[in-house]
Design a protein around this motif. Structure first.
Motif, PDB file in Angstrom:
ATOM      1  N   UNK B 514      -0.963   6.783  -0.790  1.00 30.33           N
ATOM      2  CA  UNK B 514      -0.039   5.701  -0.449  1.00 30.33           C
ATOM      3  C   UNK B 514       1.118   6.238   0.381  1.00 30.33           C
ATOM      4  N   UNK B 515       1.641   7.402  -0.052  1.00 26.29           N
ATOM      5  CA  UNK B 515       2.761   7.967   0.698  1.00 26.29           C
ATOM      6  C   UNK B 515       2.322   8.405   2.086  1.00 26.29           C
ATOM      7  N   UNK B 517      -0.054   7.027   3.879  1.00 30.23           N
ATOM      8  CA  UNK B 517      -0.139   5.806   4.697  1.00 30.23           C
ATOM      9  C   UNK B 517       1.250   5.374   5.104  1.00 30.23           C
ATOM     10  N   UNK B 518       2.169   5.468   4.142  1.00 30.36           N
ATOM     11  CA  UNK B 518       3.534   5.054   4.448  1.00 30.36           C
ATOM     12  C   UNK B 518       4.112   5.901   5.567  1.00 30.36           C
ATOM     13  N   UNK B 519       3.876   7.199   5.473  1.00 26.75           N
ATOM     14  CA  UNK B 519       4.399   8.062   6.535  1.00 26.75           C
ATOM     15  C   UNK B 519       3.770   7.722   7.871  1.00 26.75           C
ATOM     16  N   UNK B 521       2.714   4.837   8.781  1.00 27.92           N
ATOM     17  CA  UNK B 521       3.351   3.607   9.258  1.00 27.92           C
ATOM     18  C   UNK B 521       4.702   3.922   9.883  1.00 27.92           C
ATOM     19  N   UNK B 522       5.422   4.814   9.217  1.00 24.24           N
ATOM     20  CA  UNK B 522       6.751   5.147   9.719  1.00 24.24           C
ATOM     21  C   UNK B 522       6.650   5.791  11.102  1.00 24.24           C
ATOM     22  N   UNK B 524       4.225   5.369  13.255  1.00 26.14           N
ATOM     23  CA  UNK B 524       3.863   4.294  14.186  1.00 26.14           C
ATOM     24  C   UNK B 524       5.108   3.480  14.521  1.00 26.14           C
ATOM     25  N   UNK B 525       5.882   3.287  13.481  1.00 24.04           N
ATOM     26  CA  UNK B 525       7.098   2.501  13.634  1.00 24.04           C
ATOM     27  C   UNK B 525       8.022   3.133  14.670  1.00 24.04           C
ATOM     28  N   UNK B 528       6.567   2.671  18.023  1.00 19.32           N
ATOM     29  CA  UNK B 528       6.734   1.295  18.510  1.00 19.32           C
ATOM     30  C   UNK B 528       8.148   1.096  19.026  1.00 19.32           C
ATOM     31  N   UNK B 529       9.085   1.597  18.223  1.00 16.25           N
ATOM     32  CA  UNK B 529      10.484   1.427  18.601  1.00 16.25           C
ATOM     33  C   UNK B 529      10.761   2.136  19.927  1.00 16.25           C
TER      34      UNK B 529
ATOM     35  N   UNK C 228       9.550  -4.862  15.376  1.00 17.60           N
ATOM     36  CA  UNK C 228      10.426  -3.687  15.469  1.00 17.60           C
ATOM     37  C   UNK C 228      11.901  -4.050  15.600  1.00 17.60           C
ATOM     38  N   UNK C 286       1.392  -3.611   6.112  1.00 19.22           N
ATOM     39  CA  UNK C 286       2.130  -2.675   6.945  1.00 19.22           C
ATOM     40  C   UNK C 286       3.604  -2.657   6.545  1.00 19.22           C
ATOM     41  N   UNK C 289       3.986  -0.676   3.352  1.00 10.63           N
ATOM     42  CA  UNK C 289       3.852   0.769   3.516  1.00 10.63           C
ATOM     43  C   UNK C 289       5.026   1.342   4.293  1.00 10.63           C
ATOM     44  N   UNK C 290       5.417   0.638   5.339  1.00  6.67           N
ATOM     45  CA  UNK C 290       6.538   1.145   6.127  1.00  6.67           C
ATOM     46  C   UNK C 290       7.793   1.202   5.265  1.00  6.67           C
ATOM     47  N   UNK C 292       7.879   1.750   2.176  1.00  8.65           N
ATOM     48  CA  UNK C 292       7.721   2.865   1.241  1.00  8.65           C
ATOM     49  C   UNK C 292       8.238   4.160   1.855  1.00  8.65           C
ATOM     50  N   UNK C 293       8.160   4.253   3.174  1.00  6.09           N
ATOM     51  CA  UNK C 293       8.544   5.505   3.819  1.00  6.09           C
ATOM     52  C   UNK C 293      10.039   5.578   4.111  1.00  6.09           C
TER      53      UNK C 293
END
Lengths: 197, 605, 489, 460
Positions: B514-515, B517-519, B521-522, B524-525, B528-529, C228, C286, C289-290, C292-293
């Protein structure tokens, strides 16, 4: 046939002279080319039997060109002395222009001489000028007036840009003078009589 | 007010009162719990006379909430009320020194009422709600001493694991409601076919989470970070029991393949967690592992198709396990530790407490005539009677053997060793609570026939089961007393002490992915930004370029066209920069570019 | 005599004009005006609520000509979908005003902007004319831009710009769609009721309009990958701005999705239902999960908004796909209720983070610890709000999410994978609680003050409603259900 | 003849005003010149009102009295009036100030001719009339930059004007008439029609500063006095756009003009905003912005004949554009030409700051401001005409435009600690202008019906 040949010659001269106006280095040369340009155009008008227009063009534009020339000289601060000094230098071009113009005249006249194809004859009593006048003062009355306004604008513009009161010169102000009234000129001052002690 | 509402509302309404008044928390708590207890017993009496009670509450559109008092739910409600009342009596003493008593009692009461709601729920939505709320309450209770190290992770883990498993309940509930068109539990029990299989397996997952069945057993042992009365309540009649209760209530619906799965999960759990208990160096954690093991036995009974056996074991276990915990709590107070090495001889210091503890331990092991004997006997009989007897019965017996072994080990440790007696505040209250529960643990077996009558179900009778069960229990006790756990477990010891976690257990299989995946996503985030910003910057860059081209006009093709005119423009320098020519050229080129296609198009078409 | 809806709608605007007129008034007076006006607005909204809605169509209608030449008029009214949102907006603005009473920096402009925003928000939910809707929709954008740019944190200019660009880019396609619908209606009108009763675009013409609307509302909601702007805007926005942004303005997206996309191009929506559903599922997971980080509390809550709004999208998509009216009603009930509950819960959370930031000047989770001991009221409020946000029964999100998931299972069982989100949010909130509030308190924060009266007053109503909505959702659901049960398309 | 003249009363009024202003100037009475101009323009506006709803033409069809030309008067005359006020504030006291007013009136007259042109001759004359006066206005300060700007302006005008006349001769040849209404005859000769179209687009495109005929605009605006730049960005531009509408109205679609216009619209909008994005000089920025805004007008042009919204939308947008652009320039007059000069204005002068923000947001097209109503109708028209792609590009450009205008807005509200209040010279006349523009920009947004209801051809 001859008519067509003549047309193409004139057209060529017209185009060449027009190009020359914007390409030659010397402003005076350019003005000369412009004169040629107008002249040739007038020739084309004549070919079409629009004598009035042709004459008007020569009269008006050659006059206008002079105005424009002056305008350019004034606006661009072209050193007139320099121009005058170059009069001999400009002579060759002037001669060329003159030569071409003479040729054109001769060619036009020669058309009558050689009896080439004439445009469709208008009926008797037909007057180019009259037709033009009719149109101008009926259907095109409004544009005509507008054209007049344009001339007005041109004048105002020229005045607004050129004729300014300079701060450092003295000059009479006629409007002020005319509007001046007596009361402003002379001030009557009542003074108490002085008494000798 | 109806009894059914009182059973829930009495403890619930005491909770805010305690928080608001902030004084006499214990008295108020006991009052609330007492009223609740009376109401529950009232329900039970009604039920025994064949009088049901039901309450329909407004809920979601077309899905009203229901509370029902059937014999089964009334019985469970009484169980919850009795155990919780006694635990609260005990807690009055146990928490005497704690400055945050009001919070403790308030949450405890909230916990009780949530559990009452769960057992009395007549529809799935309310059951689900209560199911999650007991999760919340246990989170708050486990995390009660939130400033102590390790507590926060224990509480977090308990809530997370159970909640993950709760997804099973969620989806099962959805399937059942979708199938029946109603959220009434009684109606949905008619579900059959694939829906029943799916729902059954999902319910099993939910129950595994709550009842700490292998492989989700890890959290329960960690949950020992909370106060002891919490553990007592958690393990006996509330949180952990919820899983078994759920399966007992839905047993009529479950198809054979699901039952088998339940039985196997229960059997494996009873063995695995039994081994863990055997190797456990901490008393409370040992008891926790034992809880899982006992619930495993209940699942075996459910899997064998005799939910009544499971119910009986649940009831007996509730009394027994809370007794054990309460006893352990006293030892804890006297030694300020729950490590078995520290507790050596603690029992000898307080013989009366030890006696109660020992009786409960023997009951758990299944020694007649204590209650545990009857219930365990019922479980083994059920396993033997089932079609999958070889698997289920052997697992159940192994579980029983292990129960005896680890209980004997515990007793031995507590009895042997030198005494370090210390006075404990509030011992009277603790003793009273403990005594009540021990009495229940001893004599509850006598009430079992009454329960059978109440529910109008007969248990299978099997002498073989009694013999086998008793011999397994005795054998286990003997083994545990005589042979050290280290020897018994042999090479399994380290693994057992790690809780039989496979490759790091939960962390590896759930938390880390889970962590990760979270990382991801981050990451990717960020991209994206950055991408959006880059688009913005690109726009600005184009703007700059356009401005430059506009101020100084496009180079290249146009420039070459323009060069000639630039040269021509030199002499006009004084006034104009000559750029006009270039710009005119651009204009011309632009015009051509626009109109050439037009003309081509016109000429072609 | 204007009706209650109009009075409620324009009260804040009048308040804004009043504040503008009183240019010399001290900050306290200005804030009091803000509180009183928003309180009156809330009263208006409550009265509207007491009047209720109709079984069919819209209630409390009011209409007068605005631009009859092009068929645009001032039309307002409410139904079961909009009325709860109006009440939510009025409430959130009211508590925001209470919370903001401490703002001393250019308080005039602050109050004016907030009041303007309030009118825009209520207008967006009550407008029944597409032009009117669009006007309010955009005005809210502008006000929020200045809010963030004027009172935000470190990098506010860029964040505000991003927010503005993004949502403007998002809102212009809506304009396109509105024009399409307008030109498709016969006779030409901007009356949304007409568009809903008789969708003007059908067949292939409806799809581009739908895509345009989806784009708009996806940005506004926001849906992955158009989200975003949200964390950026939230992190930089002042607490009050965040509350309004998350509590009210995100609802524009989902409200529009139902009101416009679903109701005005139902056929196309159904065709695209699966795609929208996938978008919703992806977005929900998403976002979880995001979140969570994250280590920044505000970003964390911002991402959970993406998650919760994802559920709403799922609900709406399911409503479109469902053939059985009962299931459709369930899905829509859940979606609308989720909008309300998300407003309450996220509003409370952003307030709390704002309060933390006021005290500690940081939002980094790891810099806190043990605050439950130091500031119990704040701590427990956060715990309550966090548990509400993770969907605990008895708190606001549960009934909504339950209905959404239930309907999803009945229509597209696979999509119920979205339910994983509730575990992940549970994990991240527990992580946050554990890091910020549990453990031994740090020396550094030993002197931190607990909530003061103003903060309690701001937070209290939200927390109470969170519980009320969780225990007895019926008082809201009855209103919603009246409309959703009658929807036919 | 008398009937024809009666329809021309507003134009005659403007001409008289110009002449009277000139006369006052000759008498060295600049204040009188100002008053005469203002009164004359007001009177002319008032005299245009009775024409509303008329649909005819005068002087054998050479001039059209229709929605476009009447509304052109109602928009341009007040716009000129505001420009006169701006000019007074900026150039007042200089030598020959009255000629400025006179020239402004005459240029407006040219724009009005363009807006109602029914004849190719009138197109030419309109371009000339509005052009000549403009050069003089740009060059009015007589400093280097102004003269250079005027020169550039002039050269562009001559070239494009020449091209236009050349192309129009093709139309004359093709139809045997100079009347625009006879253009329908070119149905069978699309190439001839297209050559003329090219010419007209070059000529009017230059006047309306469409890309790629726009190069003169930024330099001319920058070199000219701000008030003149403001005026030039409004009156001649709107005149030229409306003239284009008059032309394409009768032009056979076979020439493909809608596509050509659409392409130019795309170029103009995109290029204008892109170039504006990087400007530091607010006047240049507004110049590019006005170039881009011209592209939006073209959305209405492409819909001419295809959508009943076409004329409405252009008129509403023209009104909105005139107000917001004049307003923005007026504020710039108060503050200064650079972005730096604007910084902090929002804080030191809140009301003016709000007004500026409103103008800029209106230029973006944010509701409920006037610009929104205009753009909304334009988008509607172009969608109605089937140019959805064009509308999409226009919308994307609107977003781009937001970045452009926010570059002005952001510094206005920057500097949190800088409590410095700028000392700006009080300019009551300029204030009058931007307040008027502000009221209008807000008002049209909220009460667009006032405008729409008067348009003679309501939808249906």
């Amino acid at each position: 046939m001859f008519e067509a040949v003549l047309f193409y010659i004139f057209a060529t001269v017209l185009v060449v002279s027009a190009v020359a106006i914007i390409t030659v280095r010397n402003p005076v040369h350019a003005v000369l080319c412009m004169v040629l340009c107008f002249f040739t155009t007038a020739g084309l008008w004549l070919l079409l039997r629009a004598e009035f227009l042709a004459i008007a063009l020569v009269l008006v534009y050659v006059g206008a060109v002079m105005v424009l020339f002056l305008f350019v000289v004034m606006m661009l601060d072209v050193n007139v002395e320099q121009l005058r000094a170059g009069i001999w230098k400009n002579l060759p071009l002037a001669l060329v222009v003159g030569g071409i113009m003479i040729f054109e005249m001769v060619a036009l006249l020669a058309r009558q001489v050689f009896g080439g194809l004439a445009p469709r004859e208008a009926g008797p009593g037909y007057s180019n000028t009259k037709e033009l006048g009719m149109l101008l003062y009926t259907d095109y009355a409004y544009p005509l007036e507008v054209a007049a306004v344009i001339l007005l604008v041109a004048i105002i513009a020229a005045i607004a840009l050129t004729l300014r009161r300079r701060k450092d010169t003295r000059r009479p102000a006629p409007a002020e003078q005319i509007r001046a009234r007596r009361e402003e000129r002379v001030r009557l001052v009542a003074m108490p009589a002085e008494k000798d002690e | 007010m109806s009894l059914i509402a009182s059973a829930i509302l009495a403890p619930l309404s005491a909770a805010p009162l305690i928080l608001l008044l902030r004084r006499l928390p214990a008295a108020l708590a006991l009052l609330g719990a007492g009223v609740g207890l009376l109401a529950s017993l009232g329900l039970l009496v009604d039920a025994s006379h064949g009088i049901g009670d039901a309450l329909i509450l407004p809920g979601l559109p077309d899905l009203p909430l229901r509370l029902v008092a059937t014999p089964l739910t009334a019985l469970l409600s009484s169980l919850v009320a009795v155990i919780s009342s006694l635990v609260l009596v005990y807690a009055t003493g146990y928490m005497k020194q704690d400055s945050e008593k009001p919070r403790f009692f308030a949450i405890m009461l909230f916990f009780v009422s949530a559990m009452q709601t769960l057992v009395l729920a007549g529809d799935w939505i309310l059951l689900l709600a209560a199911w999650e709320l007991i999760g919340l309450a246990s989170y708050l209770l486990i995390g009660f001493w939130y400033r102590r190290p390790g507590v926060r992770s224990a509480a977090t883990r308990a809530f997370l694991v159970t909640r993950s498993a709760d997804l099973g309940l969620y989806i099962a509930v959805f399937i059942l409601i979708a199938g029946a068109g109603s959220s009434d539990i009684a109606t949905t029990l008619d579900t059959g076919g694939r829906a029943a299989v799916a729902a059954g397996l999902l319910l099993l997952i939910a129950a595994m989470g709550k009842s700490a069945q292998t492989p989700l057993h890890d959290w329960l042992q960690r949950a020992m970070a909370g106060p002891t009365p919490v553990s007592a309540l958690l393990h006996s009649a509330t949180l952990v029991a919820a899983g078994a209760i759920l399966l007992i209530r839905t047993a009529p619906m479950l198809p054979p393949e699901v039952l088998l799965a339940i039985g196997i999960v229960g059997g494996i759990t009873s063995v695995v967690t039994g081994l863990i208990a055997l190797g456990e160096p901490d008393l409370k954690r040992l008891l926790a592992a034992s809880t899982s093991s006992q619930y495993g036995l209940m699942l075996v009974a459910v899997g064998a198709g005799v939910p009544l056996a499971a119910l009986l074991h649940l009831i007996a276990h509730a009394a027994i396990k809370s007794s054990l915990f309460l006893g352990a709590g006293v030892f804890q107070h006297s030694r300020d530790s729950t490590a078995l090495t520290e507790l050596a001889g603690a029992g000898r210091d307080r013989p009366r407490i030890f006696a109660g503890f020992a009786l409960a331990a023997l009951a758990l092991a299944g020694i007649p005539p204590l209650s545990g004997f009857y219930s365990k006997d019922a479980v083994i009989a059920a396993a033997l009677a089932s079609t999958k007897a070889p698997i289920l019965a052997s697992l159940a017996l192994a579980g029983t053997l292990l129960t005896g072994a680890y209980m004997a080990r515990t007793l031995r440790v507590l009895w042997r060793g030198s005494g370090k007696r210390r006075d404990i505040a509030g011992l009277g209250w603790m003793g009273a609570g403990l005594a009540g529960l021990v009495i229940l643990a001893i004599f509850l077996g006598a009430a079992f026939p009454a329960v059978e009558r109440l529910l109008s179900v007969r248990l299978p009778e099997n002498t073989l089961a009694q013999v086998l069960g008793l011999s397994a229990a005795l054998g286990g006790l003997a083994l545990g007393w005589l042979i050290p756990a280290r020897r018994l477990l042999g090479p399994l010891l380290p693994w057992a002490q790690q809780g039989f976690a496979l490759a790091g257990g939960l962390d590896t299989w759930m938390v880390r992915p889970a962590l990760a995946v979270a990382r991801g996503c981050e990451q990717l985030e960020r991209q994206l930004y950055a991408g959006v910003l880059a688009v913005g910057r690109l726009g600005l860059g184009i703007g700059q370029a356009v401005r430059r081209s506009d101020d100084r006009v496009i180079d290249g093709l146009i420039f070459s066209l323009a060069r000639a005119t630039v040269n021509l423009g030199h002499r006009a320098r004084t006034l104009q920069s000559g750029l006009i020519h270039r710009e005119l050229a651009v204009t011309a080129v632009g015009t051509v570019l626009i109109f050439v296609p037009l003309f081509i198009a016109l000429l072609i078409f | 005599m204007p009706s209650l809806v109009s009075i409620t709608l324009f009260l804040p605007l009048l308040g804004a004009l009043l504040v503008m007129a009183l240019r010399k008034a001290p900050a306290q007076v200005v804030h009091s005006i803000g509180i009183v006006v928003s309180g009156l607005t809330l009263t208006g909204a409550v009265l509207m609520w007491s009047r209720g809605v109709n079984e069919t169509g819209f209630a409390q209608l009011e209409q007068f000509d605005w631009m009859p030449a092009i068929g645009a008029a001032y039309r307002v009214g409410v139904d079961g979908i909009s009325l709860p949102l109006v009440l939510l907006s009025a409430l959130l603005f009211f508590v925001t005003f209470i919370y903001s009473a401490k703002v001393r920096e250019r308080s005039h402009a602050y109050v004016v902007l907030l009041l303007l925003l309030e009118t825009a928000a209520i207008g967006t939910f009550t407008a029944l004319d597409a032009i009117l809707f669009y006007v309010f929709f955009e005005v809210s954008l502008v006000s929020m831009y200045f809010m963030i740019a004027g009172w935000g944190h470190e990098d506010r200019q860029r964040a505000a710009l991003m927010f503005f660009l993004y949502t403007l880019l998002g809102s212009l396609p809506l304009l396109l769609a509105i024009l399409g619908l307008y030109l498709g209606s016969d006779p030409h009108t901007f009356d949304m009721r007409v568009w809903i009763d008789k969708p003007p675009l059908t067949g292939t013409a409806a799809m581009p309009a739908l895509v345009a609307m989806l784009f708009t509302f996806a940005v506004k909601t926001p849906v992955f990958p158009f989200h975003t702007w949200l964390p950026a805007a939230h992190v930089q926005a002042p607490a009050a701005g965040s509350v309004i942004l998350a509590g009210v303005m995100l609802k524009f997206g989902t409200y529009g999705l139902i009101r416009f996309a679903l109701q005005m191009t139902p056929g196309a929506f159904r065709d695209a239902g699966i795609a929208i559903l996938v978008l919703g599922v992806v977005s929900a997971l998403y976002g979880a999960f995001a979140a969570l980080a994250q280590s920044d509390l505000k970003r964390l809550i911002a991402y959970t908004s993406v998650n919760h709004m994802g559920y709403i999208i799922v609900g709406v998509a399911i409503a479109a796909l469902a053939l059985d009216p009962a299931i459709r009603a369930t899905a829509l009930d859940g979606s609308v209720l989720q909008m309300v509950s998300h407003g309450l819960v996220t509003g409370a959370l952003f307030f709390l983070v704002g309060m933390l930031q006021d005290r500690a000047r940081t939002r980094e989770m790891d810099r806190f610890g043990g605050l439950l001991k130091v500031t119990p009221l704040l701590g427990w409020s956060f715990v309550l709000a966090a548990f509400a946000s993770l969907g605990l029964p008895g708190l606001a999100h549960f009934p909504a999410e339950f209905q959404i998931f239930l309907a999803t299972l009945r229509v597209e069982p696979v999509a119920d994978v979205v339910i994983l989100g509730i575990v992940i949010t549970a994990g991240l909130y527990l992580k946050a609680i554990s890091r910020v509030f549990l453990g031994e308190p740090r020396e550094q924060w030993a002197g931190m003050a607990d909530l003061n009266v103003r903060e309690v007053l701001a937070l209290g109503p939200l927390l109470i409603l969170i519980i009320a909505l969780g225990i007895a959702p019926a008082w809201v659901l009855d209103i919603i259900h009246q409309t959703t049960a009658a929807l036919r398309f | 003849m008398a009937r024809d003249l009666a329809f021309l009363i507003p134009e005659i009024m403007v001409l008289l005003t110009a002449i009277l202003a000139l006369a006052a100037e000759m008498l060295r009475l600049p204040r009188t010149a100002l008053m005469v101009t203002l009164a004359g323009l007001l009177l002319a506006t008032g005299l245009s009102m009775p024409l509303l709803g008329a649909h005819t033409s005068v002087f054998s069809g050479t001039f059209r009295i229709d929605t476009l030309s009447i509304w052109a008067k109602l928009i341009l005359l007040p716009a000129t009036l505001l420009s006169v006020l701006l000019a007074r504030a900026e150039l007042g006291g200089s030598d020959r100030e009255g000629t400025v007013y006179s020239l402004l009136c005459l240029v407006t007259l040219g724009a009005l001719l363009l807006a109602g042109a029914g004849d190719t001759m009138l197109l030419v004359l309109g371009v000339l009339l509005s052009g000549l006066g403009s050069f003089a206005l740009v060059a009015y300060p007589r400093n280097d930059s102004a003269t250079e700007a005027a020169m550039k302006f002039f050269v562009f005008a001559s070239v494009t004007g020449g091209v236009m006349i050349f192309g129009l001769s093709y139309w004359f040849g093709g139809t045997g008439s100079t009347l625009l209404s006879d253009l329908a005859r070119l149905d069978t000769a699309p190439v001839v029609a297209a050559v003329g179209l090219v010419a007209v687009i070059v000529g009017l495109g230059y006047k309306a500063s469409l890309v790629p005929f726009h190069f003169w605009a930024p330099d001319a605006y920058e070199g000219a006095p701000v008030s003149i730049a403001a005026y030039l960005s409004v009156a001649p531009k709107i005149g030229a756009i409306l003239a284009l509408a008059q032309v394409v109205r009768d032009l056979p679609v076979a020439t493909g003009w809608p596509m050509v216009v659409a392409l130019i619209a795309v170029l103009t909008m995109t290029y204008g905003y892109l170039a504006a994005l990087a400007q530091d000089n607010v006047v240049r920025l507004l110049a590019y912005s006005s170039i881009a805004q011209a592209g939006y007008f073209l959305l209405g042009i492409v819909a001419v004949g295809a959508s009943p919204l076409a004329f409405e939308s252009m008129i509403v947008f023209a009104a909105a554009y005139a107000a917001m652009n004049l307003g923005a320039f007026a504020v710039v007059m108060c503050t200064g030409r650079t972005l730096a000069a604007l910084s902090g204005i929002g804080r030191s002068h809140p009301v003016m700051g709000v007004a500026m923000v409103v103008f800029l947001l209106s230029l973006v097209g944010i509701p409920p401001l006037a610009g929104f109503v205009g753009k909304f109708l334009l988008f509607g028209a172009s969608i109605d005409a089937g140019f959805i792609w064009l509308t999409v590009i226009a919308i994307i450009n609107s977003v781009l435009s937001l970045a452009v205008y926010l570059r002005v807005v952001v510094p206005m509200y920057q500097r949190r600690d800088d409590a410095r209040v700028k000392d700006l010279a009080p300019m009551p006349l300029v204030k009058l202008v931007w307040v008027n523009a502000f009221v209008f920009t807000l008002g049209v947004g909220l009460a667009a019906q006032v405008l729409l209801g008067q348009l003679d051809r309501p939808l249906q």
